[in-house]
Design a protein around this motif. Structure first.
Motif, PDB file in Angstrom:
ATOM      1  N   GLU A   9       0.806  -1.220   0.000  1.00 52.41           N
ATOM      2  CA  GLU A   9       0.000   0.000   0.000  1.00 52.41           C
ATOM      3  C   GLU A   9       0.842   1.275   0.000  1.00 52.41           C
ATOM      4  N   VAL A  10       2.173   1.150   0.082  1.00 49.40           N
ATOM      5  CA  VAL A  10       3.058   2.321   0.037  1.00 49.40           C
ATOM      6  C   VAL A  10       3.349   2.607  -1.436  1.00 49.40           C
ATOM      7  N   GLN A  11       2.711   3.655  -1.979  1.00 55.56           N
ATOM      8  CA  GLN A  11       2.711   3.875  -3.426  1.00 55.56           C
ATOM      9  C   GLN A  11       4.103   3.970  -4.040  1.00 55.56           C
ATOM     10  N   HIS A  12       4.956   4.741  -3.421  1.00 54.66           N
ATOM     11  CA  HIS A  12       6.267   5.005  -4.026  1.00 54.66           C
ATOM     12  C   HIS A  12       7.402   4.417  -3.189  1.00 54.66           C
ATOM     13  N   TYR A  13       7.137   3.246  -2.637  1.00 48.70           N
ATOM     14  CA  TYR A  13       8.138   2.522  -1.849  1.00 48.70           C
ATOM     15  C   TYR A  13       9.387   2.290  -2.694  1.00 48.70           C
ATOM     16  N   SER A  14      10.539   2.461  -2.091  1.00 50.22           N
ATOM     17  CA  SER A  14      11.809   2.409  -2.818  1.00 50.22           C
ATOM     18  C   SER A  14      12.231   1.001  -3.242  1.00 50.22           C
ATOM     19  N   GLY A  15      11.672  -0.021  -2.601  1.00 53.57           N
ATOM     20  CA  GLY A  15      12.075  -1.392  -2.914  1.00 53.57           C
ATOM     21  C   GLY A  15      13.367  -1.814  -2.263  1.00 53.57           C
ATOM     22  N   GLU A  16      13.820  -1.073  -1.267  1.00 55.88           N
ATOM     23  CA  GLU A  16      15.137  -1.296  -0.677  1.00 55.88           C
ATOM     24  C   GLU A  16      15.187  -2.399   0.380  1.00 55.88           C
ATOM     25  N   LEU A  17      14.088  -2.687   1.045  1.00 50.06           N
ATOM     26  CA  LEU A  17      14.116  -3.612   2.178  1.00 50.06           C
ATOM     27  C   LEU A  17      14.351  -5.054   1.721  1.00 50.06           C
ATOM     28  N   ARG A  18      15.079  -5.799   2.553  1.00 45.54           N
ATOM     29  CA  ARG A  18      15.287  -7.223   2.322  1.00 45.54           C
ATOM     30  C   ARG A  18      14.980  -7.977   3.621  1.00 45.54           C
ATOM     31  N   TYR A  19      14.732  -9.278   3.466  1.00 46.71           N
ATOM     32  CA  TYR A  19      14.324 -10.123   4.591  1.00 46.71           C
ATOM     33  C   TYR A  19      15.309 -11.275   4.743  1.00 46.71           C
ATOM     34  N   LEU A  20      15.783 -11.478   5.968  1.00 46.90           N
ATOM     35  CA  LEU A  20      16.653 -12.611   6.299  1.00 46.90           C
ATOM     36  C   LEU A  20      15.888 -13.501   7.284  1.00 46.90           C
ATOM     37  N   PRO A  21      15.591 -14.735   6.930  1.00 44.76           N
ATOM     38  CA  PRO A  21      14.772 -15.593   7.807  1.00 44.76           C
ATOM     39  C   PRO A  21      15.418 -15.921   9.147  1.00 44.76           C
ATOM     40  N   ALA A  22      16.760 -16.016   9.192  1.00 38.12           N
ATOM     41  CA  ALA A  22      17.439 -16.400  10.438  1.00 38.12           C
ATOM     42  C   ALA A  22      18.806 -15.728  10.478  1.00 38.12           C
ATOM     43  N   GLU A  23      18.854 -14.547  11.093  1.00 38.95           N
ATOM     44  CA  GLU A  23      20.095 -13.782  11.172  1.00 38.95           C
ATOM     45  C   GLU A  23      20.596 -13.760  12.613  1.00 38.95           C
ATOM     46  N   GLU A  24      21.902 -13.911  12.784  1.00 37.38           N
ATOM     47  CA  GLU A  24      22.468 -13.912  14.131  1.00 37.38           C
ATOM     48  C   GLU A  24      22.327 -12.542  14.788  1.00 37.38           C
ATOM     49  N   TYR A  25      21.842 -12.545  16.027  1.00 33.53           N
ATOM     50  CA  TYR A  25      21.843 -11.333  16.847  1.00 33.53           C
ATOM     51  C   TYR A  25      23.188 -11.307  17.569  1.00 33.53           C
ATOM     52  N   TRP A  26      24.157 -10.630  16.917  1.00 35.12           N
ATOM     53  CA  TRP A  26      25.546 -10.743  17.376  1.00 35.12           C
ATOM     54  C   TRP A  26      25.809 -10.078  18.717  1.00 35.12           C
ATOM     55  N   MET A  27      24.903  -9.202  19.152  1.00 33.98           N
ATOM     56  CA  MET A  27      25.109  -8.550  20.446  1.00 33.98           C
ATOM     57  C   MET A  27      25.023  -9.532  21.610  1.00 33.98           C
ATOM     58  N   ALA A  28      24.376 -10.691  21.374  1.00 36.96           N
ATOM     59  CA  ALA A  28      24.248 -11.692  22.442  1.00 36.96           C
ATOM     60  C   ALA A  28      25.257 -12.821  22.302  1.00 36.96           C
ATOM     61  N   ALA A  29      26.222 -12.647  21.402  1.00 36.63           N
ATOM     62  CA  ALA A  29      27.256 -13.669  21.258  1.00 36.63           C
ATOM     63  C   ALA A  29      28.181 -13.650  22.481  1.00 36.63           C
ATOM     64  N   GLU A  30      28.826 -14.780  22.742  1.00 34.63           N
ATOM     65  CA  GLU A  30      29.798 -14.859  23.834  1.00 34.63           C
ATOM     66  C   GLU A  30      31.206 -14.740  23.249  1.00 34.63           C
ATOM     67  N   TRP A  31      32.012 -13.894  23.890  1.00 33.75           N
ATOM     68  CA  TRP A  31      33.343 -13.617  23.367  1.00 33.75           C
ATOM     69  C   TRP A  31      34.414 -13.970  24.391  1.00 33.75           C
ATOM     70  N   GLY A  32      35.552 -14.380  23.904  1.00 36.76           N
ATOM     71  CA  GLY A  32      36.709 -14.608  24.753  1.00 36.76           C
ATOM     72  C   GLY A  32      37.868 -13.748  24.281  1.00 36.76           C
ATOM     73  N   GLU A  33      38.959 -13.796  25.024  1.00 34.12           N
ATOM     74  CA  GLU A  33      40.149 -13.015  24.666  1.00 34.12           C
ATOM     75  C   GLU A  33      41.374 -13.918  24.686  1.00 34.12           C
ATOM     76  N   ARG A  34      42.285 -13.640  23.754  1.00 36.37           N
ATOM     77  CA  ARG A  34      43.557 -14.357  23.731  1.00 36.37           C
ATOM     78  C   ARG A  34      44.633 -13.397  23.242  1.00 36.37           C
ATOM     79  N   THR A  35      45.863 -13.698  23.596  1.00 37.37           N
ATOM     80  CA  THR A  35      46.976 -12.828  23.227  1.00 37.37           C
ATOM     81  C   THR A  35      47.688 -13.401  22.009  1.00 37.37           C
ATOM     82  N   GLU A  36      47.791 -12.570  20.969  1.00 36.73           N
ATOM     83  CA  GLU A  36      48.479 -12.955  19.741  1.00 36.73           C
ATOM     84  C   GLU A  36      49.456 -11.847  19.367  1.00 36.73           C
ATOM     85  N   SER A  37      50.728 -12.203  19.210  1.00 33.03           N
ATOM     86  CA  SER A  37      51.774 -11.239  18.857  1.00 33.03           C
ATOM     87  C   SER A  37      51.801 -10.072  19.834  1.00 33.03           C
ATOM     88  N   GLY A  38      51.558 -10.385  21.098  1.00 33.12           N
ATOM     89  CA  GLY A  38      51.619  -9.357  22.123  1.00 33.12           C
ATOM     90  C   GLY A  38      50.379  -8.496  22.227  1.00 33.12           C
TER      91      GLY A  38
END
Length: 440
Positions: free
Chosen positions: A234-263
Motif C-alpha cells: 500500500e506504500v505507493q512510491h516505496y523504494s524497494g530497498e528492504l530485504r528479509y533474512l529468515p534467520a540472522e544472528e543477533y551478534w550482540m548476544a554472542a559470547e566472546w573470549g580473549e587471547r593474546t596474539e603477537s603481544g
C-alpha cells in the motif's frame, strides 16, 4: 483511547500543516558588522594604525598557544595507553568502528564498567561515563583532570600533568620534529587501514543485502510491517530497498573470549548469538553507494520486534548515511532525480524505518529518507537538486532538553542548504507511526 487515523486522514493533517507552515526555517544571512566609528577625533585609519601592532602581537600569541595545545594533545593521544595504565588500569580494549577502552570508573563505586574512552582517531582520549553521560564526559584534557580528582574543565592542571608525564620541557626541537614525523606517519597508516576496513565492511554489507529476500506478503517481515500499519503493497512510491533474512544472528548476544596474539589482546567468538528473522535496510551515501545496513530483528511470528535489549542495530557505520524509503511521485531515486532536469520535490526526514514508511504511505507526494538517529539528522545530504523543501518528522520524545538541543542544532545544519524547512511533529503518540496506528 486514541482513534487510529487512516492514511488519508494523516495525509490531510500533514497537508494542513504544510499549508500553515507553522514552523519554518530559512537560512539567515549573517548580520553586517557595525560601521567602525571614528570617535574622539580619530578616523578609522588612525585607530587601525595605532593598534595594529597590538593586534598582531595578541593574534600571534593566540596562534602560538593554540599550536602548543594541539601539539600537547597530539602527544598525549600518542601516549594514551601509558596514560590509561597510570590513571585507569584494569580495563579492556574493544574493537569495532569506534575502538575504545572500557573500565570501571576509579572515581566512584562502579561495579559494572561504564567509563568508555575512545582510542583511535581525532577523538582519541575523549571519554564518557555511560552511567552519568550528561555530566561525566570530555576530551583527553578533561580525562586527565577528572581521573586526578580535578574538575573536568581544569585545563591548566591537565596540561601541566601531561607536560610532566611526557617530559616535554626536556624535549629538543629535533625531538619534537621526530615525534611529529612519526605521528604523521602513524596517522597516514591508520587512515589507510581505516579506509580498507570501511571498503571491506561496505562490501560485506552489500553482499548481505544482495542475497537477502524481497519482503513479500506472507513472510515474517511483511507480517511485522502489517502489524505496524505499513503493509508495503500500500506504500505507493516505496523504494524497494528492504530485504528479509529468515534467520540472522543477533551478534550482540554472542559470547566472546580473549587471547593474546603477537603481544596484542584479540577477541574471538566463543558462541554465536541467537538467530531471529530480520529486516535489513541499506544505508547509502549521497552518491547512492551502499555503505552499511540497518537491522530490525523480529519476533519469530512477526508480531513485533525480537525480545532482545536492542532489536535495531547498525553495521558497520551510519554517519552521513540515509535509508531511502520512499522516492516520491517520480519513482526516481535521489541520484536519478538529480540527473533529470526539473525533477524536484519535498523531502521528509524521519528517524526510524516504520516512521518513514508511515510518512510515505500517508503522503505519497513526499520523498522520504530515514536519518537512523537524531544525531545523524544534521548530516543528511539535503543540498541537492531533487530536494525543494524539507520536513523534519520530529518525535515527541525529542522534547527532552538534550534531545531538543540536538534537534535545533540539526535544523540549523540542514538550513544551510537554503531550502524552506518545516518541523512535522507527530500528532499523537511518539512518532508518525504511532499517529497512524492510534497509539497514545
Amino acid at each position: 483511547m486514541i482513534r487510529r487515523l487512516s492514511p488519508a486522514e494523516l495525509n490531510a493533517r500533514v497537508k494542513q500543516l504544510r499549508q500553515e507552515a507553522s514552523i519554518e526555517f530559512f537560512v539567515a544571512s549573517l548580520p553586517s558588522p557595525p560601521p567602525l566609528r571614528a570617535d574622539a577625533g580619530l578616523v578609522a585609519g588612525d585607530v587601525a594604525h595605532r593598534h595594529a601592532g597590538c593586534f598582531c602581537r595578541e593574534e600571534g600569541a593566540v596562534m602560538i598557544q593554540r599550536r602548543e595545545t594541539e601539539e600537547l594533545k597530539a602527544l598525549a593521544q600518542d601516549n594514551l595507553r601509558t596514560i590509561l595504565d597510570q590513571l585507569a588500569p584494569g580495563g579492556r580494549f574493544q574493537g569495532g568502528s569506534k575502538p575504545s577502552y572500557l573500565v570501571s570508573n576509579p572515581m566512584r563505586n562502579d561495579r559494572n564498567p561504564s567509563l568508555c574512552i575512545w582510542t583511535r582517531g581525532t577523538a582519541a582520549g575523549g571519554f564518557v561515563d555511560w552511567a552519568e553521560r550528561d555530566v561525566i564526559k570530555g576530551d583527553i584534557f578533561g580525562l586527565v583532570a577528572y581521573l586526578n580528582g580535578k574538575p573536568i574543565k581544569d585545563f591548566g592542571f591537565a596540561a601541566g600533568w601531561l607536560r610532566d608525564m611526557l617530559g616535554i620541557e626536556h624535549m629538543t626541537a629535533e625531538d619534537r620534529r621526530a615525534a611529529k614525523e612519526a605521528r604523521d606517519q602513524r596517522r597516514r597508516e591508520n587512515a589507510e587501514a581505516e579506509e580498507r576496513k570501511r571498503r571491506h565492511g561496505a562490501q560485506r554489507a552489500y553482499d548481505k543485502w544482495r542475497y537477502g529476500r524481497m519482503v513479500m506478503p506472507g513472510s515474517t517481515a511483511y507480517r511485522y510491517l502489517e502489524a505496524r500499519g505499513v503493509p508495503l503493497a500500500e506504500v505507493q512510491h516505496y523504494s524497494g530497498e528492504l530485504r528479509y533474512l529468515p534467520a540472522e544472528e543477533y551478534w550482540m548476544a554472542a559470547e566472546w573470549g580473549e587471547r593474546t596474539e603477537s603481544g596484542r589482546i584479540q577477541r574471538y567468538k566463543v558462541r554465536p548469538g541467537p538467530k531471529f528473522p530480520c529486516i535489513i535496510t541499506p544505508l547509502r551515501d549521497a552518491k547512492g553507494t551502499l555503505r552499511s545496513l540497518h537491522y530490525t530483528f523480529l519476533a519469530p511470528d512477526g508480531s513485533g520486534k525480537a525480545d532482545v535489549e536492542k532489536p535495531k542495530l547498525i553495521w558497520p557505520e551510519q554517519l552521513g548515511l540515509s535509508m531511502w524509503i520512499g522516492h516520491g511521485p517520480t519513482g526516481l531515486d535521489p541520484c536519478q532525480a538529480d540527473a533529470t532536469d526539473g525533477v524536484t520535490g519535498p523531502l521528509c526526514l524521519t528517524e526510524g524505518l516504520e516512521d518513514g514508511l508511515s510518512a510515505a504511505l500517508a503522503v505519497p507526494e513526499l520523498r522520504v529518507w530515514g536519518a537512523i538517529s537524531l544525531g545523524n539528522l544534521a548530516h543528511q545530504p539535503v543540498d541537492r537538486p531533487c530536494v525543494s523543501e524539507i520536513y523534519v518528522a520530529a518525535q515527541n520524545d525529542w522534547g527532552k532538553a538534550e534531545a531538543l538541543a540536538h534537534l535545533q542544532r540539526a535544523e540549523t545544519a540542514l538550513a544551510r542548504a537554503g531550502k524552506p524547512m518545516t518541523r512535522l511533529p507527530a500528532f499523537t503518540g511518539k512518532d508518525l507511526n504511532d499517529t497512524l496506528t492510534g497509539k497514545d
